[in-house]
Design a protein around this motif. Structure first.
Motif, short mmCIF file in Angstrom:
data_model
loop_
_atom_site.label_atom_id
_atom_site.label_comp_id
_atom_site.label_asym_id
_atom_site.label_seq_id
_atom_site.Cartn_x
_atom_site.Cartn_y
_atom_site.Cartn_z
N THR A 21 -90.16 41.32 96.15
CA THR A 21 -89.18 40.74 95.24
C THR A 21 -88.07 40.03 96.03
O THR A 21 -87.88 40.28 97.21
N PRO A 22 -87.32 39.12 95.38
CA PRO A 22 -86.38 38.24 96.11
C PRO A 22 -85.31 38.95 96.92
O PRO A 22 -84.94 38.48 97.99
N TYR A 23 -84.79 40.09 96.45
CA TYR A 23 -83.65 40.71 97.13
C TYR A 23 -84.01 42.05 97.78
O TYR A 23 -83.14 42.89 98.01
N SER A 24 -85.29 42.23 98.10
CA SER A 24 -85.68 43.47 98.76
C SER A 24 -85.01 43.54 100.13
O SER A 24 -84.79 42.52 100.80
N GLY A 25 -84.66 44.75 100.54
CA GLY A 25 -83.96 44.94 101.80
C GLY A 25 -82.53 45.38 101.61
O GLY A 25 -81.86 45.77 102.57
N MET A 26 -82.03 45.35 100.37
CA MET A 26 -80.66 45.76 100.05
C MET A 26 -80.69 47.12 99.34
O MET A 26 -81.57 47.38 98.52
N ALA A 27 -79.70 47.97 99.66
CA ALA A 27 -79.62 49.28 99.02
C ALA A 27 -79.49 49.15 97.50
O ALA A 27 -80.12 49.90 96.75
N GLN A 28 -78.70 48.17 97.06
CA GLN A 28 -78.52 47.96 95.61
C GLN A 28 -79.85 47.63 94.94
O GLN A 28 -80.12 48.07 93.81
N THR A 29 -80.68 46.86 95.64
CA THR A 29 -81.99 46.50 95.08
C THR A 29 -82.90 47.71 94.99
O THR A 29 -83.62 47.88 93.99
N ALA A 30 -82.88 48.56 96.00
CA ALA A 30 -83.71 49.76 95.98
C ALA A 30 -83.32 50.67 94.80
O ALA A 30 -84.18 51.20 94.10
N ILE A 31 -82.02 50.83 94.58
CA ILE A 31 -81.55 51.64 93.45
C ILE A 31 -81.99 51.01 92.13
O ILE A 31 -82.48 51.70 91.23
N TYR A 32 -81.83 49.72 92.02
CA TYR A 32 -82.22 48.98 90.82
C TYR A 32 -83.72 49.13 90.56
O TYR A 32 -84.14 49.37 89.43
N ASP A 33 -84.52 49.01 91.62
CA ASP A 33 -85.98 49.15 91.49
C ASP A 33 -86.37 50.55 91.05
O ASP A 33 -87.25 50.72 90.19
N GLY A 34 -85.73 51.57 91.66
CA GLY A 34 -86.05 52.94 91.30
C GLY A 34 -85.76 53.22 89.84
O GLY A 34 -86.57 53.86 89.14
N HIS A 35 -84.63 52.74 89.36
CA HIS A 35 -84.27 52.91 87.96
C HIS A 35 -85.23 52.15 87.05
O HIS A 35 -85.67 52.68 86.01
N PHE A 36 -85.58 50.93 87.45
CA PHE A 36 -86.46 50.10 86.63
C PHE A 36 -87.83 50.75 86.44
O PHE A 36 -88.33 50.86 85.30
N VAL A 37 -88.45 51.19 87.53
CA VAL A 37 -89.78 51.81 87.44
C VAL A 37 -89.71 53.11 86.64
O VAL A 37 -90.57 53.38 85.79
#
Length: 399
Positions: free
Chosen positions: A293-309
């Motif tokens: 995904t476009p912003y992978s590599g950022m802590a905020q993105t990891a949190i967002y991804d975890g919540h999304f899934v």
């Protein structure tokens, strides 16, 4: 009465993404959650630079059992090695098997030296507690040992980690020198970046502001130069040796080898290809740093991804249609020295003390994503403390 079997969800990785997914999913009684991690602790990466320069170890290290105390999550210790898709089983480095119905992978990144000779052997890192403490021991020994007059410190990498360390290192070295009554030793700190500007993925104005700040702190910037090798006493840049016994490598990261070793589909950057639900194969989801995904590599993105899934899996358990993933642009916050940070928030840019205040609040908010408010606040307060193994430094700080 028919008792419905719980859906077994195996989460591999104890970082931001894996923890957030587990915390969301464990609230639902339809799931049986297991979190497999190669470490007993959650590593808060944004604070590692501070731990490496005299900050409290606990600031960047939170035990997983503390996070999941009284939560319906089984914690397992091990490094995932093999995936058997046919039997839906993951094997760890001790050949222990973990079966699943749904697999969530959030393994994070590993250091990448790009095959440059000598870096793995001679350079230092700050990407783990172990690396940070090794670095701290080295600089103490070098500063206090009269037989090692070479005090050239070279940081390689103009991204957030390199900038954070370059901003914190001058003050930290000064504190050590004061504690040990060291005088008349000229200290030189250099930051090397292969691109012509720092943080090349962000607007040039942000990089320029950070460059000016680091120069004010006395950091020498070497931009547009590539590292070619390292020896015990020098870093080779563009065919010329740069004398140093302390090179800190912050420049390179690569996806966890698990994905290559288990034949996942990768893009040209080595990230795992995922669909609109962050699914790479049927029943297998990939979060955060590891996906394409476009912003992978950022802590905020990891949190967002975890919540999304997690929310999509909950929706599916309720016979609802899952939602499609929409990338969320993160807020970029980069400290560069005491009470100074650069912030890029959409179209807005902030530099200086207000940026530092925003970074401090961002840390509190990020910690709240993995802990209740009271625990997050307690953890956040460690940001303002110091911790030294050196008795002289510890005594000096307490005085």
């Amino acid at each position: 009465m028919v008792v419905q079997n719980k859906q077994r969800i195996l989460i591999v990785g104890g970082g931001f993404g894996g923890i957030k997914a587990a915390l969301d999913l464990c609230k639902n009684s339809r799931f049986e959650i297991t979190l497999l991690s190669d470490s007993p602790n959650f590593r808060y990466n944004p604070a590692l630079y501070h731990t490496a320069t005299g900050g409290i170890r606990a600031e960047s290290n939170i035990p997983l059992f503390t996070i999941f105390r009284d939560k319906a999550v089984t914690l397992a210790r091990g490094r995932a090695i093999k995936l058997d898709r046919a039997s839906k089983t993951v094997y760890d480095d001790k050949n222990k098997a973990y079966s699943y119905d749904i697999l969530i992978l959030a393994l994070g990144m590993v250091t990448n030296y790009f095959g440059i000779h000598g870096l793995a052997e001679y350079s230092y890192g700050i990407k783990s507690i172990k690396e940070a403490e090794r670095f701290k021991r080295h600089i103490h020994q070098q500063l206090t040992n009269e037989h090692k007059p070479d005090l050239n410190y070279i940081i390689v990498g103009g991204g957030p980690t390199g900038i954070e360390l370059a901003g914190a290192l001058p003050e930290y070295l000064h504190r050590i020198a004061q504690a040990h009554s060291i005088k008349h030793k000229a200290i030189r700190i250099e930051l090397v970046e292969a691109n012509r500007h720092l943080v090349p993925r962000l607007p040039k104005s942000t990089g320029k502001a950070i460059e000016r700040q680091l120069r004010r702190l006395g950091v020498t910037l070497i931009l547009g130069k590539k590292v070619e090798g390292e020896t015990a006493s020098a870093l080779m840049i563009d065919g010329k040796p740069l004398p140093s016994h302390t090179v800190i490598w912050t420049a390179g990261m690569a996806n966890a080898p698990f994905y290559t070793e288990n034949n996942f589909q990768l893009n040209e950057h080595g990230k795992v290809a995922v669909d609109q639900y962050l699914q790479t194969e049927s029943g297998i989801f990939v979060l955060g740093d590891n996906n394409s995904t476009p912003y992978s590599g950022m802590a905020q993105t990891a949190i967002y991804d975890g919540h999304f899934v997690a929310q999509n899996l909950i929706r599916q358990s309720e016979q609802k249609k899952p939602k499609a993933y929409r990338p969320k642009k993160p807020v970029y916050v980069m400290p560069a020295g005491p009470k100074w940070a650069a912030v890029l928030w959409g179209r807005w840019q902030f530099h200086g003390r207000i940026g530092w205040l925003l970074r401090s609040l961002a840390d509190l908010w990020a910690l709240h994503d993995v802990e209740p408010w009271w625990q997050a606040a307690e953890q956040w307060m460690t940001e303002f403390g110091t911790e030294e193994q050196c008795p002289t430094c510890a005594t000096w700080q307490d005085s």
